[in-house]
Motif scaffolding. Sequence first.
Motif, PDB file in Angstrom:
ATOM      1  N   THR A 185      58.175  60.596  63.384  1.00 35.35           N
ATOM      2  CA  THR A 185      58.111  60.746  64.844  1.00 35.35           C
ATOM      3  C   THR A 185      59.054  59.767  65.540  1.00 35.35           C
ATOM      4  O   THR A 185      59.588  60.070  66.605  1.00 35.35           O
ATOM      5  CB  THR A 185      56.674  60.543  65.356  1.00 35.35           C
ATOM      6  OG1 THR A 185      56.206  59.242  64.966  1.00 35.35           O
ATOM      7  CG2 THR A 185      55.737  61.608  64.797  1.00 35.35           C
ATOM      8  N   GLY A 186      59.243  58.600  64.941  1.00 39.34           N
ATOM      9  CA  GLY A 186      60.156  57.626  65.534  1.00 39.34           C
ATOM     10  C   GLY A 186      61.586  58.115  65.561  1.00 39.34           C
ATOM     11  O   GLY A 186      62.300  57.959  66.566  1.00 39.34           O
ATOM     12  N   GLU A 191      63.087  56.242  70.913  1.00 39.22           N
ATOM     13  CA  GLU A 191      63.957  55.726  71.970  1.00 39.22           C
ATOM     14  C   GLU A 191      63.940  56.625  73.199  1.00 39.22           C
ATOM     15  O   GLU A 191      63.933  56.140  74.335  1.00 39.22           O
ATOM     16  CB  GLU A 191      65.388  55.563  71.463  1.00 39.22           C
ATOM     17  CG  GLU A 191      66.319  54.971  72.526  1.00 39.22           C
ATOM     18  CD  GLU A 191      67.723  54.693  72.022  1.00 39.22           C
ATOM     19  OE1 GLU A 191      68.633  54.563  72.875  1.00 39.22           O
ATOM     20  OE2 GLU A 191      67.931  54.592  70.799  1.00 39.22           O
ATOM     21  N   ILE A 192      63.908  57.932  72.972  1.00 36.42           N
ATOM     22  CA  ILE A 192      63.893  58.873  74.110  1.00 36.42           C
ATOM     23  C   ILE A 192      62.673  58.635  74.995  1.00 36.42           C
ATOM     24  O   ILE A 192      62.780  58.573  76.226  1.00 36.42           O
ATOM     25  CB  ILE A 192      63.896  60.327  73.597  1.00 36.42           C
ATOM     26  CG1 ILE A 192      65.208  60.636  72.881  1.00 36.42           C
ATOM     27  CG2 ILE A 192      63.665  61.316  74.738  1.00 36.42           C
ATOM     28  CD1 ILE A 192      65.195  61.941  72.114  1.00 36.42           C
ATOM     29  N   LEU A 193      61.512  58.493  74.382  1.00 35.64           N
ATOM     30  CA  LEU A 193      60.284  58.295  75.146  1.00 35.64           C
ATOM     31  C   LEU A 193      60.296  56.966  75.890  1.00 35.64           C
ATOM     32  O   LEU A 193      59.905  56.894  77.066  1.00 35.64           O
ATOM     33  CB  LEU A 193      59.071  58.378  74.223  1.00 35.64           C
ATOM     34  CG  LEU A 193      58.720  59.772  73.698  1.00 35.64           C
ATOM     35  CD1 LEU A 193      57.691  59.680  72.577  1.00 35.64           C
ATOM     36  CD2 LEU A 193      58.185  60.659  74.826  1.00 35.64           C
ATOM     37  N   LEU A 194      60.712  55.909  75.210  1.00 38.22           N
ATOM     38  CA  LEU A 194      60.737  54.597  75.858  1.00 38.22           C
ATOM     39  C   LEU A 194      61.670  54.591  77.063  1.00 38.22           C
ATOM     40  O   LEU A 194      61.322  54.094  78.143  1.00 38.22           O
ATOM     41  CB  LEU A 194      61.168  53.517  74.866  1.00 38.22           C
ATOM     42  CG  LEU A 194      60.233  53.216  73.694  1.00 38.22           C
ATOM     43  CD1 LEU A 194      60.853  52.149  72.798  1.00 38.22           C
ATOM     44  CD2 LEU A 194      58.858  52.766  74.173  1.00 38.22           C
ATOM     45  N   SER A 224      62.357  47.979  67.437  1.00 39.80           N
ATOM     46  CA  SER A 224      61.775  47.352  68.626  1.00 39.80           C
ATOM     47  C   SER A 224      62.828  47.302  69.730  1.00 39.80           C
ATOM     48  O   SER A 224      64.020  47.089  69.455  1.00 39.80           O
ATOM     49  CB  SER A 224      61.311  45.931  68.295  1.00 39.80           C
ATOM     50  OG  SER A 224      60.331  45.948  67.281  1.00 39.80           O
ATOM     51  N   MET A 225      62.382  47.473  70.982  1.00 35.01           N
ATOM     52  CA  MET A 225      63.347  47.557  72.082  1.00 35.01           C
ATOM     53  C   MET A 225      62.843  46.880  73.347  1.00 35.01           C
ATOM     54  O   MET A 225      61.638  46.803  73.589  1.00 35.01           O
ATOM     55  CB  MET A 225      63.650  49.018  72.417  1.00 35.01           C
ATOM     56  CG  MET A 225      64.438  49.748  71.370  1.00 35.01           C
ATOM     57  SD  MET A 225      64.916  51.405  71.943  1.00 35.01           S
ATOM     58  CE  MET A 225      65.764  51.979  70.470  1.00 35.01           C
ATOM     59  N   GLY A 231      67.151  52.331  82.405  1.00 33.20           N
ATOM     60  CA  GLY A 231      67.174  52.973  81.096  1.00 33.20           C
ATOM     61  C   GLY A 231      68.115  52.348  80.094  1.00 33.20           C
ATOM     62  O   GLY A 231      68.272  52.850  78.987  1.00 33.20           O
ATOM     63  N   LYS A 232      68.730  51.221  80.453  1.00 29.63           N
ATOM     64  CA  LYS A 232      69.658  50.545  79.547  1.00 29.63           C
ATOM     65  C   LYS A 232      68.882  49.746  78.504  1.00 29.63           C
ATOM     66  O   LYS A 232      67.954  49.018  78.841  1.00 29.63           O
ATOM     67  CB  LYS A 232      70.575  49.618  80.333  1.00 29.63           C
ATOM     68  CG  LYS A 232      71.567  48.845  79.463  1.00 29.63           C
ATOM     69  CD  LYS A 232      72.419  47.913  80.309  1.00 29.63           C
ATOM     70  CE  LYS A 232      73.370  47.099  79.444  1.00 29.63           C
ATOM     71  NZ  LYS A 232      74.189  46.153  80.261  1.00 29.63           N
TER      72      LYS A 232
END
Length: 284
Positions: A185-186, A191-194, A224-225, A231-232
């Motif tokens: 799922t990751g 990244e798209i969801l975050l 991790s982000m 959105g950057k």
Amino acid sequence: MTFTAAAIQMCSGVDPERNAAAMARLVREAAGRGATYAQTPEMTGMLQRDRAAAKLLQRDEANDIIVATAASLAKELGIFVHVGSTAILLAGGKLANRGYLFGPDGRILNRYDKIHMFDVDLDNGESWRESAAYQPGSEARVLSLPFGQMGFAICYDVRFPALFRAQAVAGAEVMTIPAAFTKQTGEAHWEILLRARAIENGMFVIAAAQAGVHEDGRETFGHSMIIDPWGKVLASAGPAGEAVILAEIDTTAVKAARDKIPNLRNAREFSIEKVVGAAGDVAA
């Protein structure tokens, strides 16, 4: 207000004591690099698919080693320590997937129990039923801190935009999304969801993740982000292994983003009508 945030990536195993030691080492590293807020991933305390083995090590809040270690670290280092979540034994025998925020004096400032349970069947044969062991939470909170307004979510919560919109409307400027996303799922959605949650609400997102192949056999996505309101991606870790990533968070950027794209102000109430018509019909 500006502060230095750290997202701590871990590969938690089946032993809470070893995981607590790893957490302590990484939080100290984050503080040594200037972080005043440090977030660990979902299930910091233990990842163990064998429920019988896990049950022998589960503790209530007063006796949990992750809670005690995080409180001590926050006080020792004089920073905010956010345990993304750990399994806490409840009075009825079920567990809470519970996150904690500790203040610089070591006190618990906030508890958040994950609201949305990860009950899914994936294409690769993985099947998860979080609700079989965990009691879902029912309350979201926005916490006022010296550096801004903070909202809380955990992992699967990221797929429910209404939770984030409600907290943004309530004033949240920084959203926290610690996670243990599966690799499958990751790769597809993490990244798209975050970034979507950050953009659509004009808020910072801090997401510490579990990463790599764990002792119980599962594999988590990592990456991790820390993301800004436009959105950057300000900082990102790799796909596996421990990491400490940092970014400067200036909460004045939230107002700037929301002034440019004022969708929180412009949102309108509306109704939905389900129309069933014959082939070729067009609803007026």
